[in-house]
Design a protein around this motif. Sequence first.
Motif, PDB file in Angstrom:
ATOM      1  N   GLY A 546       7.510 -13.189  -0.539  1.00 49.98           N
ATOM      2  CA  GLY A 546       7.359 -12.635   0.809  1.00 49.98           C
ATOM      3  C   GLY A 546       7.924 -11.247   1.009  1.00 49.98           C
ATOM      4  O   GLY A 546       8.197 -10.860   2.146  1.00 49.98           O
ATOM      5  N   ILE A 547       8.072 -10.447  -0.064  1.00 50.61           N
ATOM      6  CA  ILE A 547       8.654  -9.110   0.105  1.00 50.61           C
ATOM      7  C   ILE A 547       7.646  -7.996  -0.168  1.00 50.61           C
ATOM      8  O   ILE A 547       8.002  -6.817  -0.100  1.00 50.61           O
ATOM      9  N   THR A 548       6.403  -8.339  -0.468  1.00 51.79           N
ATOM     10  CA  THR A 548       5.414  -7.322  -0.863  1.00 51.79           C
ATOM     11  C   THR A 548       5.223  -6.274   0.223  1.00 51.79           C
ATOM     12  O   THR A 548       5.256  -5.064  -0.047  1.00 51.79           O
ATOM     13  N   ALA A 549       5.017  -6.712   1.465  1.00 52.89           N
ATOM     14  CA  ALA A 549       4.768  -5.772   2.564  1.00 52.89           C
ATOM     15  C   ALA A 549       5.995  -4.945   2.904  1.00 52.89           C
ATOM     16  O   ALA A 549       5.880  -3.877   3.527  1.00 52.89           O
ATOM     17  N   GLN A 550       7.203  -5.383   2.519  1.00 48.28           N
ATOM     18  CA  GLN A 550       8.442  -4.689   2.865  1.00 48.28           C
ATOM     19  C   GLN A 550       8.823  -3.632   1.839  1.00 48.28           C
ATOM     20  O   GLN A 550       9.765  -2.869   2.060  1.00 48.28           O
ATOM     21  N   LEU A 551       8.130  -3.566   0.707  1.00 45.72           N
ATOM     22  CA  LEU A 551       8.484  -2.611  -0.339  1.00 45.72           C
ATOM     23  C   LEU A 551       8.174  -1.186   0.097  1.00 45.72           C
ATOM     24  O   LEU A 551       7.239  -0.928   0.857  1.00 45.72           O
ATOM     25  N   CYS A 552       8.971  -0.238  -0.404  1.00 48.78           N
ATOM     26  CA  CYS A 552       8.719   1.170  -0.108  1.00 48.78           C
ATOM     27  C   CYS A 552       7.528   1.664  -0.930  1.00 48.78           C
ATOM     28  O   CYS A 552       7.017   0.967  -1.807  1.00 48.78           O
ATOM     29  N   THR A 553       7.110   2.905  -0.645  1.00 52.36           N
ATOM     30  CA  THR A 553       5.924   3.446  -1.313  1.00 52.36           C
ATOM     31  C   THR A 553       6.104   3.527  -2.821  1.00 52.36           C
ATOM     32  O   THR A 553       5.203   3.179  -3.598  1.00 52.36           O
ATOM     33  N   ALA A 554       7.272   3.985  -3.274  1.00 48.41           N
ATOM     34  CA  ALA A 554       7.523   4.102  -4.709  1.00 48.41           C
ATOM     35  C   ALA A 554       7.493   2.731  -5.380  1.00 48.41           C
ATOM     36  O   ALA A 554       6.956   2.582  -6.495  1.00 48.41           O
ATOM     37  N   SER A 555       8.039   1.719  -4.719  1.00 50.54           N
ATOM     38  CA  SER A 555       8.043   0.370  -5.288  1.00 50.54           C
ATOM     39  C   SER A 555       6.624  -0.184  -5.380  1.00 50.54           C
ATOM     40  O   SER A 555       6.257  -0.826  -6.368  1.00 50.54           O
ATOM     41  N   LYS A 556       5.815   0.060  -4.339  1.00 51.34           N
ATOM     42  CA  LYS A 556       4.423  -0.404  -4.376  1.00 51.34           C
ATOM     43  C   LYS A 556       3.648   0.270  -5.499  1.00 51.34           C
ATOM     44  O   LYS A 556       2.818  -0.364  -6.166  1.00 51.34           O
TER      45      LYS A 556
END
Length: 596
Positions: A546-556
Amino acid sequence: MATSSIQRHHTALQIPEIISGMLILFVVLWQACFMKAGVSEAQLLSMEKASLVLTAGLAFFNTFSVLVHLIATFFQRTGRPPILWIQLSVGAVMAPCMVQVLQDERNVALMATTLACCLVIGGLSVLNLISYIQARKHADFRPGHKSWSPAVVFFTGMVAFILMSTLLLMTPGATYNGIKLEDAFFICASASAITGLTGVDVGSTFTPLGKCVVLMDFQVGAIGVMTFSFFLIMLLGKRLGMQDRRVLSGILDQEGMRIIPSLIKSVICITFGVEALGTTALYYTWLGVPGVPQDHLWFYALFHAVSAFCNAGISLFPNSMGQECILYNYTSQSIMMLCTFAGTLGFGVYLEAMQRLRHKILHKPNPARWSTHAWLVMRVTLIVTMVGTLILFLLGALEPSDHGGETHRIFWESLWITVGRSTGFTLSDINTYGPAHKMFVCLLMFVGGNPTGTGGGIYAPVFALCLLEVLRILRGEQDVVLHKCRIARRTVGRAMATIVLAGSWICLCTMVLLLLEPETARSAGGLQALFFEEVSAFTTTGYSLGITAQLCTASKLLIAVNMIFGRIGMFAFMMIFIQQKDPKPFQYPEVQLPLT
């Protein structure tokens, strides 16, 4: 010389068809993607009228070009490609429909028929373009010419396909309220790498056009961009050259280039056959079920059947397969599991099974035994399914956690996760299970599916070979023996290298994610959540805490890169940068080192 002249005439006659067909496809895509953005109703009607007139003119020109081409092949006494008859037939259907649509623009049936014909003509033109480029490549090929490695071809084709899909999702006609570039690239990478991690809700974010783009992504991504392209070339009646077979044998990881055409045909036939059966079964299972959109039921059934077989794990329901309306619909869940299992098993096993069945029908003798590959795949798949389900069930039932549920439900979810260990469809929130349960799910994701299948991971046979190699060393034996065959040292070494490279890469990327997401890293369970996300991305699974949408741009971006690398395969990806050397004609003296 005469043959060369005829070939030049054939190529010259192809150019008008290709250009007009590509323009038709461009106009249709422009109308679907851009025309409705920021214009008044009067302007929209005027633009629709103009686009219809332009499309009609291009369609008539395309049909005329095809007719001329057919007549020319008749007088030259050359073979008439079947694709010309298909193009002419589509043009003959489209012409009267286009005339009627120009007179009555509100006729939905005629508009749908015209749109379908336009897409077919455009698709056939793309097919002709691929064939034209392929013919030019073979014509310009020189002996000793150094071509790209299969890994480079696969990587380049996949990245190009993802970027093209990202541009389509960024158009106004693909979403209801727009989408960020990073989210569009992330979901295209996820779909093309058949992973299933998404930062947005697919069902509510994308229009029918956007959903079709996502569907196209994981359909082509599962088959393989290059495999799909070569299949289209074969549809034109072209034969694959030795260079094409070499590229495909590297992409499909098959030693014998002779079986490549048969393998491609089996890939396409099995894919579309299983997906058609799954779509039909899901349609009648969901028919009349409250909560499942009945107006678009065929599309919902098609989308989920394809997603299951491709092991993509992308759903149109907000809560995946845990949606309340289908949460206890065991029939549809069984269908999804069967589609998932069919995709995971591997096309190489299907090809061998089809060949044995054909021999039996024709009363030809079959080999006494199955190949070592099929023998290993079927046994390892059965063992992983049984052992994985049992351990997950015991952990889910005995480990303290926030996950409630009856015993039979925990067993069903354990079977669901084990079968779909490379799919990502969820029945409940995995985050509610205990830490040991989550770590074992990571192991199942790491093991993954089978070679030449749609599953991810390092592949179950690779994991089995590594265990057998460790057992061989402990026993002091000389070779790994399976099915009364000695496994090549090169194969065992590649399996061990795959494990080491994949494990090292996952650990390295998890450390980078911990640096990029300091708040998540400091929170309770943050390390496990980021590690789980990394394993899921690299093994192209799609499970998440459940953390996919909360990741920052660099993490995505890092997760997206992991999905691409995972789809290519870490060993194959390293071959892009490391040139393999020929074996030396001599050996250095052997020496033993103390290890304990």
